[in-house]
Scaffold this motif. Structure first.
Motif, PDB file in Angstrom:
ATOM      1  N   CYS A  34       0.786  -0.979  -0.156  1.00  0.00           N
ATOM      2  CA  CYS A  34      -0.143  -0.161  -0.152  1.00  0.00           C
ATOM      3  C   CYS A  34       0.960   1.303   0.072  1.00  0.00           C
ATOM      4  O   CYS A  34       1.792   1.233   0.733  1.00  0.00           O
ATOM      5  CB  CYS A  34      -0.917   0.002   1.379  1.00  0.00           C
ATOM      6  SG  CYS A  34      -1.908   1.592   1.465  1.00  0.00           S
ATOM      7  N   CYS A  37       0.002   3.499   3.317  1.00  0.00           N
ATOM      8  CA  CYS A  37       0.456   3.024   4.574  1.00  0.00           C
ATOM      9  C   CYS A  37       1.739   2.197   4.742  1.00  0.00           C
ATOM     10  O   CYS A  37       2.221   2.093   5.891  1.00  0.00           O
ATOM     11  CB  CYS A  37      -0.790   2.593   5.521  1.00  0.00           C
ATOM     12  SG  CYS A  37      -1.210   0.881   4.963  1.00  0.00           S
ATOM     13  N   CYS A  48      -5.992  -1.869  -0.038  1.00  0.00           N
ATOM     14  CA  CYS A  48      -5.529  -2.023   1.550  1.00  0.00           C
ATOM     15  C   CYS A  48      -6.745  -2.094   2.353  1.00  0.00           C
ATOM     16  O   CYS A  48      -7.526  -1.033   2.324  1.00  0.00           O
ATOM     17  CB  CYS A  48      -4.680  -0.736   1.566  1.00  0.00           C
ATOM     18  SG  CYS A  48      -4.170  -1.018   3.441  1.00  0.00           S
ATOM     19  N   ASP A  50      -6.757  -1.828   5.334  1.00  0.00           N
ATOM     20  CA  ASP A  50      -6.605  -1.152   6.575  1.00  0.00           C
ATOM     21  C   ASP A  50      -6.956   0.418   6.234  1.00  0.00           C
ATOM     22  O   ASP A  50      -7.630   0.747   7.317  1.00  0.00           O
ATOM     23  CB  ASP A  50      -4.923  -0.941   6.841  1.00  0.00           C
ATOM     24  CG  ASP A  50      -4.810  -1.331   8.294  1.00  0.00           C
ATOM     25  OD1 ASP A  50      -5.191  -2.297   8.716  1.00  0.00           O
ATOM     26  OD2 ASP A  50      -3.749  -0.511   8.632  1.00  0.00           O
ATOM     27  N   ASP A  51      -6.783   1.001   5.403  1.00  0.00           N
ATOM     28  CA  ASP A  51      -7.152   2.249   4.952  1.00  0.00           C
ATOM     29  C   ASP A  51      -7.980   2.289   3.662  1.00  0.00           C
ATOM     30  O   ASP A  51      -8.148   3.569   3.338  1.00  0.00           O
ATOM     31  CB  ASP A  51      -5.644   3.228   4.834  1.00  0.00           C
ATOM     32  CG  ASP A  51      -4.713   2.854   4.044  1.00  0.00           C
ATOM     33  OD1 ASP A  51      -5.222   2.084   2.917  1.00  0.00           O
ATOM     34  OD2 ASP A  51      -3.681   3.344   4.113  1.00  0.00           O
TER      35      ASP A  51
HETATM   36 ZN   LIG Z   1      -2.972   0.952   3.642  1.00  0.00          ZN
END
Ligand SMILES: [Zn+2]
Length: 137
Positions: A34, A37, A48, A50-51
């Motif tokens: 990513c 991040c 991603c 996560d984000d």
């Molecule tokens: Zn990310």
């Protein structure tokens, strides 16, 4: 060329990560990172979790990893019964990402020990498909 060819059975067709198969056929193990991040994903992800960023970049893995844990399966889901028994391993790659993969069939069960050096390598299958496996170094 597409993700359809990956693995013994088809699970997903992800056009954004379709190059993964092309790279495997070139002998390269590729992960995605990513851009926002910096998290690394293997198998590669198109975005991603996560984000929720879709800005991902390919990164080649060295294939060098160490065994974290493993298990030998004597039961299998449909499509994998011919492979029994098989050994599944969780390994830590030197790039930091954890990889879940089958052990190479040429690895003897009594050679396996936690922390041993392994190499993640592409594995062409007899049916023209391709996957990856963990081999002894
Ligand atoms: Zn990310």
């Amino acid at each position: 060329m597409s993700f359809d060819k990956f693995g013994k059975m088809s699970y997903v067709s992800e056009t954004k990560v379709a190059d993964f198969v092309k790279y495997l056929e070139e002998g390269k193990i590729m992960a995605t990172r990513c851009i926002r991040c910096g998290k690394l994903y293997f198998p590669p992800r198109a975005d991603c979790p996560d984000d929720l960023s879709v800005d991902m970049t390919w990164q080649e893995l060295s294939g060098r990893c160490k065994l974290l844990t493993y298990t030998t399966a004597h039961f299998a889901p449909v499509g994998f019964k011919d492979d029994l028994p098989y050994t599944l391993a969780l390994a830590q790659c030197e790039e930091g990402v954890k990889v879940f993969a089958l052990f190479s069939k040429d690895l003897n069960e009594n050679e396996i020990h936690i922390g041993m050096d392994l190499r993640l390598t592409p594995l062409p299958l007899p049916n023209g498909r391709i996957t990856y496996e963990l081999k002894k170094v």
